[in-house]
Write an enzyme that holds these catalytic residues in place. Structure first.
Site, PDB file in Angstrom:
ATOM      1  N   GLU A 175      59.158 -33.711 -22.680  1.00  0.00           N
ATOM      2  CA  GLU A 175      60.570 -33.913 -22.416  1.00  0.00           C
ATOM      3  C   GLU A 175      61.019 -32.788 -22.340  1.00  0.00           C
ATOM      4  OE1 GLU A 175      61.203 -35.986 -26.188  1.00  0.00           O
ATOM      5  OE2 GLU A 175      60.872 -38.106 -25.130  1.00  0.00           O
ATOM      6  N   GLU A 368      55.361 -42.618 -22.866  1.00  0.00           N
ATOM      7  CA  GLU A 368      55.806 -43.078 -24.313  1.00  0.00           C
ATOM      8  C   GLU A 368      56.881 -44.132 -24.161  1.00  0.00           C
ATOM      9  OE1 GLU A 368      57.918 -40.116 -26.865  1.00  0.00           O
ATOM     10  OE2 GLU A 368      56.400 -38.584 -26.189  1.00  0.00           O
TER      11      GLU A 368
END
Ligand code: BGP
Length: 474
Positions: A175, A368
């Protein structure tokens, strides 16, 4: 309920995802140095502590360090084709700036990889998942400092040389866009966020982007059969109303995330990003060499996390904020939310898959997705389990939308739901925020036996994988 033919390709990589600091524990074993997580006992919601404290659940986490064989065997039982985990940088370079790696740390991941190989599970490895060595944060101020590029490249080269023939899929930074919002956790930046200048923050971003490109280059030299992907936090951003000003506001907010994929895929800073830097008075140091590195070493695929979508509006008075993953967004009045306030939007996953595919034409990997929820351990037919129909519904509905995107023509490599085994939450450092197919007997106060129990979703996911998605309820 229908069992129609599966839209998923035969080689679709079904699996699950974790991160070292959230599962391994053994925070000071095997020659490991401290990482920033060792001073974040309460997640990102509070300031880091000066030194490790006993109330940090991550010191033991779910003890994957000692139980990895048992856990990987359970993943194999579900039929996992892939397992996403991260390597703890501070196990390999305890301080981060050494020249020689810690052999004991390397041996641990040799064993994890052996176990994956034994079960025919393809590893998917994140190089840096919110676990920068603490020394690099405290001594160098993390990614604000250009020296980190060299330390990270050295670390990555060690991994590619050691595991390059056994690991096909690598992710550079988890991320990466979250550094703008959580500079300590995501970028190891010791300076408190409110004292950090915009220029320092965006310089840290730039340093990570250059480092990501440099290790992509290193992988091509040292592990030619490997593929390298970026990893971005995806948060589709919808206009709160059809007012053109709201549409533009949504685009502007969404671009703060899209920029990271644009740079990784196109190898240059987009015009809208440069404009935003100019308007914020940010003056970056970008050398010609940096530009060349970015341009010449773009990614093979784009991976992303997806939990929530958000809304946006140009009308300040209507900006009612809701929770988001790492950072908040304007609440969408049409959606329901999880117990932690994260709004649930399965269609948003189809939206983002189509948007990314249209934009980048690169294979996409959903690394995810999932529902953090409180679970209750119950006894059914003499066996302890969790009847997690809410989790099954969440995952089913999201996977149906992945199937729709595949049918739309989007190239999706695989799906690794987050926290396939219960683990410590990143944002709140709780164990009671559970995502897994496997329940781990450990509580927020640190009590529990660490025993593993299969939840109802364990059997459900096994069936999804066995049928290659045909068993999903549409
Ligand atoms: C992502 C992180 C993960 C993970 C997940 C769920 O942002 O990459 O590490 O934790 O979110 O978030 P949380 O653990 O806060 O529920």
């Amino acid at each position: 309920m229908t069992a129609s033919p599966s839209p998923f390709p035969a080689d679709f990589l079904w699996g699950g995802a974790t991160a070292a600091n959230q599962i391994e524990g053994a925070y000071n074993e095997g020659g490991k140095g401290l990482s920033i997580q060792d001073v974040m006992p309460k997640g990102i919601t509070t300031d880091p502590t000066d030194a490790p404290t006993d109330d940090n659940l991550k010191q033991v986490a779910i003890d994957f360090y000692h139980r990895y064989a048992e856990d990987i065997a359970l993943f194999a039982e579900m039929g996992f084709k892939t397992f996403r985990f991260s390597i703890a940088w501070s196990r390999i370079f305890p301080l981060g700036d050494e020249t020689e790696p810690n052999e004991e740390g390397l041996v641990f991941y040799d064993r994890v990889l052996d176990e994956c190989a034994k079960h025919g599970i393809e590893p998917l490895v994140t190089l840096s998942h919110y676990e920068t060595p603490l020394h690099l944060a405290r001594t160098y101020d993390g990614w604000v400092n250009r020296d980190l590029i060299g330390f990270y490249e050295r670390y990555a080269r060690v991994l590619f040389a050691r595991y390059g023939s056994r690991v096909k899929y690598w992710l550079t930074f988890n991320e990466i866009n979250s550094v703008l919002h959580a500079p300590f956790m995501s970028g190891g930046i010791n300076t408190p966020k409110d004292q950090l200048s915009k220029t320092d923050l965006y310089q840290a971003v730039h340093n990570e982007l250059v480092a990501s490109a440099l290790v992509t280059k290193a992988a091509r030299e040292l592990a030619p059969s490997a593929q390298v992907g970026c990893m971005v936090l995806a948060m589709p951003t919808y206009p709160l109303s059809p007012d053109p000003d709201d549409v533009m506001a949504a685009l502007t907010t969404e671009r703060t995330n899209l920029a990271f994929g644009d740079i990784h895929v196109r190898g240059e800073y987009p015009g809208y990003y440069l404009r935003s830097l100019r308007e914020q008075g940010v003056d970056l140091v970008i050398s010609d060499e940096d530009r060349t590195i970015l341009a010449e070493n773009t990614v093979d695929f784009v991976s992303f996390s997806y939990y929530v979508s958000i809304a946006e509006t140009a009308d300040e008075s209507k900006r009612v904020m809701g929770e988001g993953n790492i950072f908040p967004g304007v609440r969408n009045p049409t959606l329901k939310a999880s117990e932690w306030g994260w709004q649930i939007d399965p269609v948003g996953l189809r939206v983002v898959l189509n948007q990314f595919w249209d934009r980048w034409q690169k294979p996409l990997f959903i690394v995810e997705n999932g529902l953090g929820a409180k679970d209750e351990l119950v006894e059914v037919d003499g066996r302890k389990t969790v009847i997690d129909d809410y989790r099954i519904a969440y995952l089913n509905d999201h996977l149906v939308q992945v199937g729709e995107a595949v049918t739309d023509g989007v190239e999706v490599m695989g799906y690794t739901p987050w926290g396939c085994i219960d683990l410590v939450s990143a944002s709140t450092a709780q164990l009671s925020k559970r995502y897994g197919f496997i329940y781990v007997d450990r509580n927020d106060d640190g009590s529990g036996t660490l025993e593993r129990y299969k939840k109802k979703s364990f059997d459900w996911y096994t069936e999804v994988i066995t049928s290659n998605g045909a068993s999903l309820t549409r």
